[in-house]
Scaffold this active site. Structure first.
Site, short mmCIF file in Angstrom:
data_model
loop_
_atom_site.label_atom_id
_atom_site.label_comp_id
_atom_site.label_asym_id
_atom_site.label_seq_id
_atom_site.Cartn_x
_atom_site.Cartn_y
_atom_site.Cartn_z
N HIS A 55 41.59 32.59 36.48
CA HIS A 55 41.08 32.52 35.10
C HIS A 55 42.20 32.94 34.15
O HIS A 55 43.26 33.39 34.58
CB HIS A 55 39.82 33.36 34.93
CG HIS A 55 40.01 34.84 35.10
ND1 HIS A 55 40.48 35.42 36.25
CD2 HIS A 55 39.77 35.88 34.24
CE1 HIS A 55 40.52 36.74 36.10
NE2 HIS A 55 40.10 37.04 34.90
N HIS A 94 42.51 35.27 31.75
CA HIS A 94 42.74 36.61 31.20
C HIS A 94 44.21 36.99 31.43
O HIS A 94 44.80 36.68 32.47
CB HIS A 94 41.81 37.63 31.85
CG HIS A 94 40.48 37.72 31.17
ND1 HIS A 94 39.33 38.12 31.81
CD2 HIS A 94 40.11 37.47 29.87
CE1 HIS A 94 38.32 38.11 30.94
NE2 HIS A 94 38.77 37.71 29.77
N ASP A 154 45.89 39.60 32.24
CA ASP A 154 46.38 40.33 33.42
C ASP A 154 46.49 39.43 34.66
O ASP A 154 46.96 39.87 35.71
CB ASP A 154 45.53 41.58 33.71
CG ASP A 154 44.07 41.29 33.94
OD1 ASP A 154 43.51 40.40 33.26
OD2 ASP A 154 43.44 41.95 34.80
N HIS A 155 46.09 38.17 34.52
CA HIS A 155 46.21 37.22 35.64
C HIS A 155 47.24 36.13 35.38
O HIS A 155 47.59 35.39 36.30
CB HIS A 155 44.84 36.60 35.95
CG HIS A 155 43.85 37.61 36.45
ND1 HIS A 155 43.44 37.68 37.76
CD2 HIS A 155 43.23 38.64 35.82
CE1 HIS A 155 42.59 38.69 37.91
NE2 HIS A 155 42.45 39.29 36.75
N HIS A 189 32.08 35.53 35.55
CA HIS A 189 32.92 36.49 34.82
C HIS A 189 32.66 36.31 33.32
O HIS A 189 31.76 35.56 32.94
CB HIS A 189 34.39 36.23 35.20
CG HIS A 189 35.34 37.30 34.76
ND1 HIS A 189 35.05 38.63 34.82
CD2 HIS A 189 36.61 37.22 34.25
CE1 HIS A 189 36.09 39.32 34.37
NE2 HIS A 189 37.04 38.48 34.02
N ASP A 242 38.06 37.50 39.20
CA ASP A 242 37.15 38.54 38.71
C ASP A 242 35.72 37.99 38.68
O ASP A 242 35.50 36.88 38.23
CB ASP A 242 37.53 38.95 37.28
CG ASP A 242 38.90 39.61 37.23
OD1 ASP A 242 39.55 39.71 38.28
OD2 ASP A 242 39.30 40.01 36.12
N HIS A 258 42.11 44.55 42.74
CA HIS A 258 41.68 44.70 41.33
C HIS A 258 41.02 46.07 41.14
O HIS A 258 39.89 46.21 40.68
CB HIS A 258 40.72 43.55 40.95
CG HIS A 258 40.74 43.22 39.49
ND1 HIS A 258 39.85 43.75 38.58
CD2 HIS A 258 41.55 42.42 38.76
CE1 HIS A 258 40.10 43.27 37.37
NE2 HIS A 258 41.14 42.46 37.44
ZN LIG Z 1 39.29 38.95 34.03
#
Ligand SMILES: [Zn+2]
EC number: 3.1.26.11
Length: 309
Positions: free
Chosen positions: A63, A65, A67-68, A145, A216, A274
């Site tokens: 996804h 976000h 942090d990914h 998510h 996530d 995570h």
């Molecule tokens: Zn996320």
């Protein structure tokens, strides 16, 4: 096949855990490495491993976000500084928007790559099979998510049986072309009239491995479906036992929920990643202990840890 964890932390980096990324090392199988997510600093973590960036042929994004994905522009740019090594293309799989993110970052920073990036974008509502080669099939499915997010199921195709050369030699088969014919399943007759039935000398095909890597997610049925009979299920555990309500609110899972998914799916092993930076080392052993009450084969991974599948 190995999984090496490059970043096992949730949301933001801490001293011991970087943000999300892991490498599925398929060097023995196809001489490639596949990355799953690429949080900021992934390239720095790779420097601490034996992974050669040029071997990374595919990147699967769960996804969008930060942090990914914030490590993508840096990794892709550095990947081109590989001395005299041959430049090889790369393919990025992920939800719609990943192409725009990568191309915009490269464009505004004036980055030019000497290799091509191919994109396989998908709508998470419609995604199913994202890749099929002669050795692997990769499926994706929508998770639950706060933004569109998927999990991946990597299925290795069954491995051919191996030829028992020693038994063939004992049966009087001369070493040479006959071995190849028998290996291909052909029955042969030797000069003395002995019939060699190929299937007697070839072991049955071995089932390929199944690796499930989830993004996530709240606890959901898609996670179970993706993880059915997996040799390894990689699941997030942003929260601990008793935090189910807050986990749900933020679109995440607890260690207990992850263990329930592994149990329902009949997975063989559960690896939790995570992990929130607020957990200290004593909390980590408690996280594992609590989850193991539901699913025994559970382990909480660390950055740079390598696990054989
Ligand atoms: Zn996320």
């Amino acid at each position: 096949m190995y999984i090496q964890f490059l970043g096992t932390g949730a949301g933001q980096p801490s001293k011991s855990r970087n943000v999300s990324s892991l490498a599925l090392k398929l060097l023995d199988e196809i001489n490639e490495v596949w990355l799953f997510d690429c949080g900021e600093g992934t390239q720095n973590r790779i420097l601490e491993t034996s992974i050669r960036p040029r071997k990374v042929s595919k990147i699967f994004i769960t996804h969008l976000h930060g942090d990914h994905i914030f490590g993508l522009p840096g990794f892709l740019s550095s990947r081109s500084f590989q001395g005299n090594e041959e430049q090889t293309d790369i393919t990025i799989y992920g939800p719609t928007g990943i192409r725009q993110f990568v191309l915009t970052s490269l464009k505004v920073s004036g980055s030019r790559l000497p290799y091509r990036i191919h994109f396989q974008e998908f709508e998470v509502d419609q995604v199913s099979k994202v890749l099929e080669t002669d050795k692997f099939t990769v499926f994706a499915d929508k998770l639950d998510h706060t933004i569109p997010c998927v999990g991946y199921r990597v299925m290795q195709k069954d491995l051919e049986g191996t030829l028992d050369a020693e038994a063939l030699r004992r049966a009087g088969v001369p070493f040479g072309p006959l071995f190849g014919r028998i290996k291909n399943g052909e029955n042969v007759v030797l000069e003395d009239g002995t019939e060699i039935v190929a299937s007697d000398y070839i072991s049955p095909p071995r089932p390929g491995k199944i690796v499930t890597i989830l993004g996530d997610t709240r606890k959901c049925y898609a996670s179970v479906r993706l993880g059915v009979n997996a040799d390894v299920l990689v699941h997030e555990a942003t929260y601990g036992k008793g935090d189910e309500r807050i986990a749900r609110k933020h679109g995440h899972s607890t260690n207990i929920e992850a263990a329930l998914v592994a149990k329902d799916a009949g997975a063989k092993r559960l690896l939790l990643n995570h992990i929130s930076p607020r957990f200290l080392s004593k909390d980590i052993s408690q996280l594992r202990k609590d989850a193991s009450g539901i699913f025994e084969q559970v382990h909480i991974v660390k950055d740079l840890e390598e696990v054989e599948v």
